[in-house]
Design an enzyme around this catalytic site. Structure first.
Site, PDB file in Angstrom:
ATOM      1  N   ASP A  11       0.860  -1.182   0.000  1.00  0.00           N
ATOM      2  CA  ASP A  11       0.000   0.000   0.000  1.00  0.00           C
ATOM      3  C   ASP A  11       0.894   1.228   0.000  1.00  0.00           C
ATOM      4  O   ASP A  11       2.106   1.140   0.220  1.00  0.00           O
ATOM      5  CB  ASP A  11      -0.889  -0.008   1.248  1.00  0.00           C
ATOM      6  CG  ASP A  11      -1.822   1.189   1.319  1.00  0.00           C
ATOM      7  OD1 ASP A  11      -2.386   1.557   0.267  1.00  0.00           O
ATOM      8  OD2 ASP A  11      -1.994   1.764   2.398  1.00  0.00           O
ATOM      9  N   SER A  12       0.288   2.388  -0.239  1.00  0.00           N
ATOM     10  CA  SER A  12       1.035   3.637  -0.220  1.00  0.00           C
ATOM     11  C   SER A  12       1.555   3.968   1.177  1.00  0.00           C
ATOM     12  O   SER A  12       2.472   4.763   1.324  1.00  0.00           O
ATOM     13  CB  SER A  12       0.149   4.783  -0.715  1.00  0.00           C
ATOM     14  OG  SER A  12      -0.991   4.908   0.101  1.00  0.00           O
ATOM     15  N   CYS A  74      -4.315  -0.964  -2.205  1.00  0.00           N
ATOM     16  CA  CYS A  74      -4.400   0.486  -2.342  1.00  0.00           C
ATOM     17  C   CYS A  74      -5.236   0.786  -3.579  1.00  0.00           C
ATOM     18  O   CYS A  74      -4.928   0.284  -4.662  1.00  0.00           O
ATOM     19  CB  CYS A  74      -2.993   1.075  -2.490  1.00  0.00           C
ATOM     20  SG  CYS A  74      -2.927   2.832  -2.892  1.00  0.00           S
ATOM     21  N   GLU A 155      -4.970   9.064   9.732  1.00  0.00           N
ATOM     22  CA  GLU A 155      -3.578   8.834  10.097  1.00  0.00           C
ATOM     23  C   GLU A 155      -3.117   9.764  11.220  1.00  0.00           C
ATOM     24  O   GLU A 155      -2.167   9.449  11.932  1.00  0.00           O
ATOM     25  CB  GLU A 155      -2.691   8.995   8.861  1.00  0.00           C
ATOM     26  CG  GLU A 155      -2.895   7.885   7.856  1.00  0.00           C
ATOM     27  CD  GLU A 155      -1.902   7.942   6.716  1.00  0.00           C
ATOM     28  OE1 GLU A 155      -1.121   8.905   6.660  1.00  0.00           O
ATOM     29  OE2 GLU A 155      -1.905   7.011   5.894  1.00  0.00           O
ATOM     30  N   CYS A 187     -11.116   3.468  -0.331  1.00  0.00           N
ATOM     31  CA  CYS A 187      -9.794   3.707   0.242  1.00  0.00           C
ATOM     32  C   CYS A 187      -9.641   2.763   1.423  1.00  0.00           C
ATOM     33  O   CYS A 187     -10.583   2.603   2.230  1.00  0.00           O
ATOM     34  CB  CYS A 187      -9.655   5.159   0.698  1.00  0.00           C
ATOM     35  SG  CYS A 187      -8.106   5.519   1.560  1.00  0.00           S
ATOM     36  N   HIS A 189      -8.115   3.067   4.083  1.00  0.00           N
ATOM     37  CA  HIS A 189      -8.184   3.721   5.395  1.00  0.00           C
ATOM     38  C   HIS A 189      -9.609   3.711   5.948  1.00  0.00           C
ATOM     39  O   HIS A 189      -9.817   3.686   7.163  1.00  0.00           O
ATOM     40  CB  HIS A 189      -7.739   5.179   5.290  1.00  0.00           C
ATOM     41  CG  HIS A 189      -6.278   5.379   5.131  1.00  0.00           C
ATOM     42  ND1 HIS A 189      -5.589   4.973   4.023  1.00  0.00           N
ATOM     43  CD2 HIS A 189      -5.357   5.966   5.952  1.00  0.00           C
ATOM     44  CE1 HIS A 189      -4.320   5.304   4.152  1.00  0.00           C
ATOM     45  NE2 HIS A 189      -4.150   5.909   5.304  1.00  0.00           N
TER      46      HIS A 189
END
Length: 269
Positions: A11-12, A74, A155, A187, A189
């Protein structure tokens, strides 16, 4: 490809640990190697060419670890680099993205319905979800919106904070999302704020979490190629990042659900 080889996931940053956690739960016997490109996060505002360059470097690392499957955990990398990576990897490993399993799920369960999508600028700008869904001709009306503030806020530890609820409301109150029956979390996240998003819709809209859907796809792919690992009760997991800070390591507790010791592996030296 060998059945006892690890599954590679990248993932990024560390958001893809939500996918890793889902795979871990469904396939606890499998060994996992995770790579988070924390030096270049987030991918959502990067060019397609930059994302492809980062992805090739990461895949080279995962291939050097003899991974039997590579999961692009991602959405931005899946939209920008999946075709390139599939050609580059060839028959050296299975390559699985997070978009196609979700498209298949939506096509199966929401034909003729109105569905929303939220994600990074890169994912929404690529229009990849709409193109794939329209190609299936299931009469699905997809409404997509970039929500670039959500991932950085997660984050920074704002998942569950009242400020996050306000930002979610500001995004989702748009007229485009009226009368949707489901919302795709585009996403990795976003599963961490899934409950807050559901609460905004008063639990009347299905919130589609790609991490669980992708985990099931990984299991199906491994089984179809005879690559499921057997004999071990619990596999090992290793976690690599391209840039290390103690904050990244602390965040793994949130995304992965348990502490993970990060190892530094710079992509360029």
């Amino acid at each position: 490809m060998q059945a006892n080889a690890p599954i590679g996931i990248f993932d990024s940053g560390i958001g893809g640990l939500t996918v890793t956690r889902a795979i871990r739960r469904l396939l606890p016997q499998e060994d996992i190697i995770y790579f988070g490109d924390t030096a270049h996060m987030p991918y959502g505002d990067k060019s397609t060419e930059a994302i492809q360059a980062y992805s090739i470097k990461i895949v080279n690392f995962l291939l050097s670890q003899e991974c039997k499957a590579i999961v692009i955990a991602c959405n931005s990398a899946s939209s920008a680099a999946y075709k390139l990576l599939r050609e580059y990897v060839g028959n050296r490993a299975l390559v699985i993205n997070v978009i196609d399993p979700m498209v298949e799920y939506v096509a199966t369960h929401y034909a003729g319905k109105k569905v929303g999508l939220i994600g990074t600028k890169q994912t929404v700008r690529s229009n990849v979800y709409k193109k794939k869904i329209d190609d299936l001709r299931k009469g699905i009306q997809l409404q997509a919106m970039a929500t670039p503030l959500l991932a950085p806020m997660i984050e920074e530890g704002y998942a569950g904070h009242p400020i996050m609820a306000q930002v979610i409301g500001d995004y989702l109150q748009k007229a485009a999302f009226e009368d949707i029956e489901a919302l795709i979390l585009g996403c990795t996240h976003y599963p961490l704020i899934k409950e807050m998003i559901s609460n905004y819709f008063e639990n009347k809209v299905a919130i589609l979490d790609s991490s669980e859907i992708v985990a099931k796809t990984v299991k199906q792919k491994l089984a179809s190629f005879g690559l499921e690992k057997t004999g071990a009760l619990s596999g090992e997991a290793q976690f690599f990042v391209s840039d290390y800070t103690p904050a990244f390591e602390e965040m793994t507790d949130i995304f992965f659900g348990e502490h993970a010791k990060l190892k530094l592996y710079p992509l360029w030296e």
